[in-house]
Write a protein that holds these residues in place. Structure first.
Motif, short mmCIF file in Angstrom:
data_model
loop_
_atom_site.label_atom_id
_atom_site.label_comp_id
_atom_site.label_asym_id
_atom_site.label_seq_id
_atom_site.Cartn_x
_atom_site.Cartn_y
_atom_site.Cartn_z
N VAL A 8 26.42 -26.97 5.21
CA VAL A 8 27.35 -26.30 6.10
C VAL A 8 27.11 -24.80 6.12
O VAL A 8 27.00 -24.16 5.06
CB VAL A 8 28.81 -26.58 5.68
CG1 VAL A 8 29.79 -25.80 6.57
CG2 VAL A 8 29.11 -28.08 5.74
N THR A 9 27.06 -24.24 7.32
CA THR A 9 27.00 -22.79 7.51
C THR A 9 28.22 -22.36 8.31
O THR A 9 28.45 -22.87 9.41
CB THR A 9 25.72 -22.38 8.27
OG1 THR A 9 24.57 -22.80 7.52
CG2 THR A 9 25.68 -20.87 8.47
N LEU A 10 28.99 -21.47 7.74
CA LEU A 10 30.20 -20.97 8.40
C LEU A 10 29.92 -19.63 9.07
O LEU A 10 29.18 -18.80 8.54
CB LEU A 10 31.33 -20.79 7.39
CG LEU A 10 31.82 -22.04 6.65
CD1 LEU A 10 32.86 -21.64 5.61
CD2 LEU A 10 32.43 -23.04 7.62
N ALA A 11 30.52 -19.42 10.23
CA ALA A 11 30.47 -18.10 10.87
C ALA A 11 31.02 -17.06 9.90
O ALA A 11 31.93 -17.35 9.12
CB ALA A 11 31.27 -18.11 12.16
N GLU A 50 40.88 -21.95 13.86
CA GLU A 50 39.93 -20.83 13.76
C GLU A 50 38.49 -21.26 14.00
O GLU A 50 37.60 -20.42 14.08
CB GLU A 50 40.04 -20.17 12.39
CG GLU A 50 41.46 -19.73 12.05
CD GLU A 50 42.11 -18.99 13.20
OE1 GLU A 50 41.62 -17.90 13.55
OE2 GLU A 50 43.09 -19.50 13.76
N ALA A 51 38.25 -22.56 14.09
CA ALA A 51 36.90 -23.07 14.29
C ALA A 51 36.62 -23.20 15.78
O ALA A 51 37.42 -23.78 16.53
CB ALA A 51 36.73 -24.41 13.59
N GLY A 52 35.50 -22.66 16.19
CA GLY A 52 35.08 -22.83 17.57
C GLY A 52 34.19 -24.05 17.71
O GLY A 52 34.53 -25.14 17.25
N THR A 53 33.03 -23.87 18.30
CA THR A 53 32.10 -24.99 18.49
C THR A 53 31.59 -25.48 17.14
O THR A 53 31.28 -24.68 16.25
CB THR A 53 30.92 -24.54 19.36
OG1 THR A 53 31.41 -24.08 20.62
CG2 THR A 53 29.95 -25.69 19.61
N LEU A 54 31.49 -26.80 16.99
CA LEU A 54 30.90 -27.42 15.82
C LEU A 54 29.52 -27.95 16.20
O LEU A 54 29.40 -28.74 17.14
CB LEU A 54 31.78 -28.57 15.30
CG LEU A 54 33.22 -28.22 14.93
CD1 LEU A 54 33.97 -29.48 14.50
CD2 LEU A 54 33.26 -27.18 13.83
N VAL A 73 25.37 -28.68 9.47
CA VAL A 73 26.55 -28.37 10.27
C VAL A 73 26.74 -26.86 10.36
O VAL A 73 26.67 -26.17 9.34
CB VAL A 73 27.81 -29.02 9.65
CG1 VAL A 73 29.06 -28.58 10.40
CG2 VAL A 73 27.68 -30.53 9.63
N GLU A 74 26.96 -26.39 11.56
CA GLU A 74 27.29 -24.98 11.76
C GLU A 74 28.69 -24.90 12.38
O GLU A 74 28.95 -25.52 13.42
CB GLU A 74 26.28 -24.30 12.67
CG GLU A 74 26.55 -22.81 12.87
CD GLU A 74 25.52 -22.14 13.74
OE1 GLU A 74 25.72 -20.94 14.05
OE2 GLU A 74 24.53 -22.80 14.12
N VAL A 75 29.58 -24.17 11.73
CA VAL A 75 30.95 -23.99 12.23
C VAL A 75 31.04 -22.59 12.83
O VAL A 75 30.99 -21.60 12.11
CB VAL A 75 31.99 -24.17 11.11
CG1 VAL A 75 33.40 -24.06 11.68
CG2 VAL A 75 31.79 -25.50 10.39
N CYS A 76 31.14 -22.55 14.16
CA CYS A 76 31.20 -21.26 14.84
C CYS A 76 32.64 -20.75 14.89
O CYS A 76 33.59 -21.50 14.71
CB CYS A 76 30.67 -21.41 16.27
SG CYS A 76 28.97 -22.04 16.38
#
Length: 244
Positions: A8-11, A50-54, A73-76
């Motif tokens: 997982v990579t978070l913005a 607070e999560a945009g595009t997944l 997974v990238e949480v924008c």
């Protein structure tokens, strides 16, 4: 036997919600292969508000997606200004955001606020019933499924809170049109019609008044007007609208 993991990579904007181990790129996260990606994101500490595009391996997926071992997974972050379809843009603030509520009302933004703590279930139900965006610094409250829409208020300082909300949602500003006490609409009032509500010094000194059509409170450009005017002018300068 090792448990399945995703990476997982978070913005950057979302990393304040998680522990230090999850703030790096492609942090390993254990999954159970049955929970949705939305549940996984929330379990890390990030409110879905607070999560945009997944993104999973570079493609957008819904929050209902069930991740598989090895996926990246990238949480924008939410795109600003954020669109809230389905209802006029209006807000509901929890009991800890009274100053922010008054400042939004000063700018003519529809901001409901309960000065008493009515509890999370009642706030969430009110958000749904009146289709209001619930503003809070309580992540648990924002996780309630019944809320219409919600947003985390990132700062504990009213000036920064106001800029955050105005920048995120870009509401139309109409300063001096709402009662800061009850959120009702203001209307021009003749001095004679409100005289009985005024102190003698106010009657003698001021001639221009407005009155709330809901609660009857009377407004005039008194001692605090310069401070309020500065708040209005700063907001209008940065986010648009008319200071008149």
């Amino acid at each position: 036997m090792s448990r399945p993991e995703i990476h997982v990579t978070l913005a950057p904007e979302l990393r304040l919600f998680v522990n230090s181990e999850l703030r790096r790129e492609r942090a390993p996260v254990t999954i159970d292969t049955s929970s949705s990606l939305g549940h996984v994101v929330e379990s890390l500490g990030v409110p879905l508000t607070e999560a945009g595009t997944l993104l999973v391996d570079g493609r957008a997926v819904p929050v209902s997606h069930v991740p598989f071992a090895g996926e990246s997974v990238e949480v924008c972050a939410v795109v600003r200004p954020q669109q809230v379809p389905g209802a006029p843009l209006r807000f509901l603030l929890d009991v800890h955001l009274g100053t922010l509520a008054r400042r939004l009302r000063l700018l003519g933004v529809d901001a409901a606020y309960e000065s008493e703590d009515i509890g999370d279930p009642a706030l969430a139900a009110l958000s749904a019933a009146e289709r209001r965006v619930l503003l809070s610094r309580d992540r648990g409250l924002l996780r309630r499924r019944e809320i219409w829409a919600g947003a985390y208020v990132y700062s504990d300082r009213p000036d920064e809170q106001l800029r955050d909300v105005l920048g995120r949602f870009a509401p139309v500003l109409a300063p001096w049109t709402r009662c800061t006490a009850c959120n009702g609409r203001l209307a021009d009032a003749e001095k004679d019609t409100v005289a009985e509500r005024l102190e003698h010094g106010t009657r003698r000194t001021y001639d221009v008044f407005a009155q709330c059509t809901a609660c009857g409170r009377v407004y005039w450009r008194g001692a605090h007007h310069a401070r309020l005017e500065a708040i209005v002018e700063d907001a209008v300068r940065e986010f648009g609208g008319s200071a008149a």
